[in-house]
Design a protein around this motif. Structure first.
Motif, short mmCIF file in Angstrom:
data_model
loop_
_atom_site.label_atom_id
_atom_site.label_comp_id
_atom_site.label_asym_id
_atom_site.label_seq_id
_atom_site.Cartn_x
_atom_site.Cartn_y
_atom_site.Cartn_z
N TYR A 70 0.82 -1.21 0.00
CA TYR A 70 0.00 0.00 0.00
C TYR A 70 0.86 1.27 0.00
N GLY A 71 1.94 1.25 0.76
CA GLY A 71 2.84 2.39 0.76
C GLY A 71 3.43 2.64 -0.61
N GLN A 72 3.80 1.56 -1.28
CA GLN A 72 4.36 1.70 -2.63
C GLN A 72 3.33 2.25 -3.60
N GLN A 73 2.08 1.79 -3.48
CA GLN A 73 1.03 2.30 -4.36
C GLN A 73 0.82 3.80 -4.16
N LEU A 74 0.79 4.23 -2.90
CA LEU A 74 0.61 5.65 -2.62
C LEU A 74 1.83 6.45 -3.08
N PHE A 75 3.02 5.90 -2.87
CA PHE A 75 4.24 6.56 -3.30
C PHE A 75 4.26 6.73 -4.82
N GLN A 76 3.85 5.70 -5.54
CA GLN A 76 3.81 5.79 -7.01
C GLN A 76 2.78 6.83 -7.45
N TRP A 77 1.67 6.91 -6.75
CA TRP A 77 0.67 7.95 -7.04
C TRP A 77 1.28 9.34 -6.88
N LEU A 78 2.07 9.53 -5.82
CA LEU A 78 2.73 10.81 -5.58
C LEU A 78 3.72 11.14 -6.70
N ILE A 79 4.44 10.14 -7.17
CA ILE A 79 5.38 10.35 -8.29
C ILE A 79 4.61 10.80 -9.53
N GLU A 80 3.52 10.13 -9.83
CA GLU A 80 2.72 10.51 -11.00
C GLU A 80 2.13 11.91 -10.84
N TYR A 81 1.68 12.23 -9.64
CA TYR A 81 1.15 13.56 -9.37
C TYR A 81 2.24 14.60 -9.64
N ALA A 82 3.43 14.34 -9.13
CA ALA A 82 4.54 15.27 -9.33
C ALA A 82 4.85 15.44 -10.82
N LYS A 83 4.92 14.36 -11.54
CA LYS A 83 5.20 14.43 -12.97
C LYS A 83 4.11 15.21 -13.70
N ASN A 84 2.85 14.95 -13.34
CA ASN A 84 1.72 15.62 -13.98
C ASN A 84 1.68 17.12 -13.67
N HIS A 85 2.39 17.53 -12.62
CA HIS A 85 2.44 18.94 -12.24
C HIS A 85 3.82 19.54 -12.54
N ASN A 86 4.53 18.91 -13.46
CA ASN A 86 5.81 19.41 -13.98
C ASN A 86 6.88 19.59 -12.92
N CYS A 87 6.86 18.74 -11.91
CA CYS A 87 7.90 18.78 -10.89
C CYS A 87 9.14 18.05 -11.40
N LYS A 88 10.29 18.57 -11.04
CA LYS A 88 11.56 17.96 -11.44
C LYS A 88 12.07 17.00 -10.38
N TYR A 89 11.61 17.16 -9.15
CA TYR A 89 12.07 16.32 -8.05
C TYR A 89 10.92 15.98 -7.12
N LEU A 90 11.12 14.91 -6.38
CA LEU A 90 10.26 14.52 -5.27
C LEU A 90 11.20 14.37 -4.09
N SER A 91 10.88 14.99 -2.97
CA SER A 91 11.78 14.92 -1.83
C SER A 91 11.01 14.82 -0.52
N LEU A 92 11.72 14.42 0.52
CA LEU A 92 11.16 14.30 1.86
C LEU A 92 12.29 14.27 2.86
N ASP A 93 11.97 14.51 4.10
CA ASP A 93 12.88 14.32 5.22
C ASP A 93 12.32 13.17 6.05
N SER A 94 13.22 12.41 6.66
CA SER A 94 12.79 11.29 7.48
C SER A 94 13.63 11.27 8.76
N GLY A 95 12.96 11.10 9.88
CA GLY A 95 13.68 11.06 11.16
C GLY A 95 14.76 10.00 11.15
N VAL A 96 15.90 10.30 11.76
CA VAL A 96 17.05 9.39 11.72
C VAL A 96 16.75 8.03 12.36
N GLN A 97 15.76 7.95 13.20
CA GLN A 97 15.42 6.71 13.89
C GLN A 97 14.47 5.81 13.09
#
Length: 140
Positions: free
Chosen positions: A89-116
């Motif tokens: 499910y996480g991968q499906q949502l992540f892929q949706w976010l990638i497609e959303y970014a591409k459809n909105h002409n984004c060049k990058y997808l980024s995030l921060d994640s806690g070191v733990q």
């Protein structure tokens, strides 16, 4: 049936709370809609993945622009219901976010994640993300 959509109504926003709370333990359900609506004024969006009408995964994100990256999609929050993790499910949502970014002409997808968050890091690396910087913060 699996579907991903953007939360628009208050009822859709509050349906995301139980899953989001698993990542953001400081949140209060009584203030969640107000907080999300406030952030939406600044470009925040809330996507959710449902399976047979039940919310299983949630992602908070925004599209922005900066000098270093140009236009990009930034993921503020990404969480899957604890009992449903490692089922794709996480991968499906992540892929949706990638497609959303591409459809909105984004060049990058980024995030921060806690070191733990080792399991999350493993997930992001499997998704072909790279560790590109160290994030520094200071509480004021």
């Amino acid at each position: 049936m699996v579907s991903v959509q953007l939360a628009k109504s208050d009822s859709q926003i509050i349906e995301c709370f139980p899953v989001m709370f698993q990542l953001r333990l400081h949140l209060e359900q009584a203030k969640f809609i107000e907080q999300v609506r406030y952030q939406m004024k600044e470009g925040y969006q809330l996507a959710f993945l449902q399976v047979d009408g039940l919310t299983i995964a949630v992602a908070g994100f925004r599209v922005s622009t900066c000098l270093s990256l140009g236009k990009f999609l930034y993921i503020d929050d990404l969480v899957v219901e604890e009992l449903k993790r490692s089922q794709g499910y996480g991968q499906q949502l992540f892929q949706w976010l990638i497609e959303y970014a591409k459809n909105h002409n984004c060049k990058y997808l980024s995030l921060d994640s806690g070191v733990q968050r080792f399991q999350a890091h493993r997930f992001y690396l499997i998704q072909n993300m790279n560790i590109t910087s160290h994030h520094f913060a200071m509480e004021l």
